[in-house]
Design a protein around this motif. Structure first.
Motif, short mmCIF file in Angstrom:
data_model
loop_
_atom_site.label_atom_id
_atom_site.label_comp_id
_atom_site.label_asym_id
_atom_site.label_seq_id
_atom_site.Cartn_x
_atom_site.Cartn_y
_atom_site.Cartn_z
N UNK A 1 12.95 22.81 11.65
CA UNK A 1 11.91 21.78 11.75
C UNK A 1 10.93 22.15 12.87
N UNK A 2 11.45 22.62 14.00
CA UNK A 2 10.56 22.98 15.11
C UNK A 2 9.70 24.20 14.77
N UNK A 3 10.12 24.96 13.74
CA UNK A 3 9.31 26.07 13.23
C UNK A 3 8.36 25.60 12.12
N UNK A 4 8.36 24.29 11.86
CA UNK A 4 7.45 23.63 10.91
C UNK A 4 7.67 24.08 9.46
N UNK A 5 8.93 24.13 9.08
CA UNK A 5 9.28 24.35 7.67
C UNK A 5 8.73 23.19 6.85
N UNK A 6 7.80 23.46 5.94
CA UNK A 6 7.10 22.39 5.24
C UNK A 6 8.00 21.56 4.34
N UNK A 7 8.99 22.19 3.74
CA UNK A 7 9.90 21.43 2.87
C UNK A 7 10.69 20.41 3.69
N UNK A 8 11.21 20.86 4.82
CA UNK A 8 11.96 19.95 5.69
C UNK A 8 11.05 18.90 6.31
N UNK A 9 9.84 19.30 6.69
CA UNK A 9 8.90 18.33 7.27
C UNK A 9 8.59 17.22 6.28
N UNK A 10 8.34 17.58 5.03
CA UNK A 10 8.03 16.57 4.02
C UNK A 10 9.20 15.60 3.84
N UNK B 1 21.15 10.52 9.20
CA UNK B 1 19.88 11.20 9.43
C UNK B 1 19.93 11.95 10.75
N UNK B 2 20.61 11.39 11.75
CA UNK B 2 20.79 12.09 13.02
C UNK B 2 21.54 13.40 12.80
N UNK B 3 22.59 13.36 12.00
CA UNK B 3 23.35 14.58 11.71
C UNK B 3 22.48 15.59 10.97
N UNK B 4 21.64 15.12 10.05
CA UNK B 4 20.72 15.99 9.31
C UNK B 4 19.74 16.65 10.27
N UNK B 5 19.20 15.87 11.21
CA UNK B 5 18.29 16.43 12.21
C UNK B 5 18.98 17.49 13.06
N UNK C 1 0.85 -1.19 0.00
CA UNK C 1 0.00 0.00 0.00
C UNK C 1 0.89 1.24 0.00
N UNK C 2 0.26 2.38 -0.32
CA UNK C 2 0.99 3.64 -0.42
C UNK C 2 0.78 4.52 0.80
N UNK C 3 1.84 5.23 1.16
CA UNK C 3 1.76 6.36 2.09
C UNK C 3 1.93 7.61 1.22
N UNK C 4 0.93 8.46 1.20
CA UNK C 4 0.98 9.68 0.39
C UNK C 4 1.18 10.86 1.35
N UNK C 5 2.20 11.65 1.08
CA UNK C 5 2.59 12.77 1.95
C UNK C 5 2.53 14.05 1.14
N UNK C 6 1.82 15.06 1.63
CA UNK C 6 1.75 16.32 0.90
C UNK C 6 0.79 17.30 1.54
#
Length: 359
Positions: A206-215, A195-199, A13-18
């Motif tokens: 991210x804590x400011x809810x940047x949509x590009x980073x959240x996606x 991924x830890x380093x990216x976080x 099945x698919x997970x669709x994110x957007x």
């Protein structure tokens, strides 16, 4: 819009994110029957229920709603039976689609209802919290709580579709958003140090809810979980790694009363305790523990658990689902980004960790 495919042994099945994807009936159409029950809670209903009901009804779906109380304390038999009662009252049959519209509590409860009503009906997950978008809505683990243990009554049951609309995060309280970040951090610690380093680099945005980073972040977590579920759908091996911090975390939730500590808050403190246990076993050092604490604090999460007695800690952990033939098992960190399943040869190792967190 991004799509991640989960190739579980039972079905794919698919997970669709957007953004704005809950307005697109074409995403629902291949996966929904002529009748649908939307199950949500009192909080989510005020934001997203009526637009979804209208969308489905305008496209010929006989849609009705079931509204549960909000909160972890309602993830129980009473809520489950309320769903069953409503399905029967509305003459729902085996082709009726259940739609879980909400966070992890709704997703888990509705998922279990779907697995068990008439021995299984179609399920669509619409996670509206960060925690459910990155973790609980994906992979088919469904359950309700028992007073003696979290998620003790449940089933593995995969959805037909997961729709993660980033717009729903706009109405999410900051505390709930932080709670979701605990599961994000968990993925980094258990299997992806890059991924830890990216976080660490992007945590402020991210804590400011940047949509590009959240996606990017949500898709990455979903892909990690999809890869694990494809290997181990029913948690016989590697999927248990996803429980990093959860044995300690579930003990915190049970001891403090479900809902008083959010699941993600308890998992965050639990991951620090798992890191401490890993140090006791000689795997990681103080610098790694401090790195774990720093990213947890940066996500506005607790890095210290509440204090209660050693007997209370052990009593809760002995009821944990990971207990195997009477032996307690934990997920430890061989290194940051590399988790493993650990059956403790000596309970004194655990007691040394607990001694730092006892009243």
């Amino acid at each position: 819009m991004q799509t991640v495919q989960v190739q579980a042994p039972s079905h794919s099945y698919d997970i669709v994110i957007g953004k704005n994807i809950l307005n697109d009936f074409n995403l629902f159409a291949p996966h929904i029957g002529k009748k649908a029950a939307i199950v949500t809670n009192t909080t989510v209903a005020q934001w997203y229920l009526q637009p979804l009901v209208k969308l489905l009804q305008n496209n010929g779906i006989d849609a009705f709603s079931i509204i549960l109380p909000d909160g972890e304390q309602h993830k129980n038999h009473e809520s489950l039976n309320h769903i069953y009662d409503s399905l029967l009252a509305n003459h729902a049959d085996r082709k009726t689609t259940l739609i879980a519209l909400g966070g992890g509590v709704i997703g888990d409860t509705v998922g279990y209802a779907a697995a068990t009503y008439q021995r299984g009906v179609p399920l669509i997950q619409i996670p509206t919290t960060l925690l459910s978008q990155v973790d609980s809505s994906v992979g088919g683990k469904t359950a309700i709580n028992h007073p003696r243990g979290k998620n003790m009554i449940g089933a593995f049951y995969q959805p037909k579709l997961v729709l993660a609309d980033l717009n729903t995060l706009a109405t999410l309280p900051e505390r709930e958003f932080s709670a979701g970040m605990a599961e994000v951090i968990k993925y980094a610690l258990l299997g992806d140090v890059a991924f830890l380093a990216w976080l660490e680099q992007h945590i402020a945005a991210i804590m400011q809810k940047d949509h590009t980073l959240l996606a990017q972040m949500i898709a990455h977590c979903c892909q990690m979980k999809a890869d694990i579920v494809a290997q181990d759908e029913t948690e016989q091996g590697i999927r248990a790694h996803l429980n990093l911090g959860h044995t300690f975390g579930h003990a915190i939730e049970a001891q403090m009363g479900y809902g008083n500590w959010l699941h993600g808050e308890a998992v965050a403190a639990g991951m620090v305790m798992a890191a401490e246990l890993s140090q006791q076993l000689g795997y990681i050092g103080s610098d790694e523990i401090e790195r774990v604490k720093n990213i947890i604090r940066a996500a506005h999460l607790p890095d210290t658990p509440p204090k209660f007695s050693e007997e209370e800690w052990l009593a809760h952990m002995r009821h944990d689902k990971k207990v195997d033939e009477g032996k307690m098992r934990f997920i430890t960190l061989k290194n940051l980004g590399a988790a493993q399943i650990e059956t403790l040869p000596d309970v004194n190792v655990l007691k040394n960790v607990l001694s730092k967190f006892t009243a």
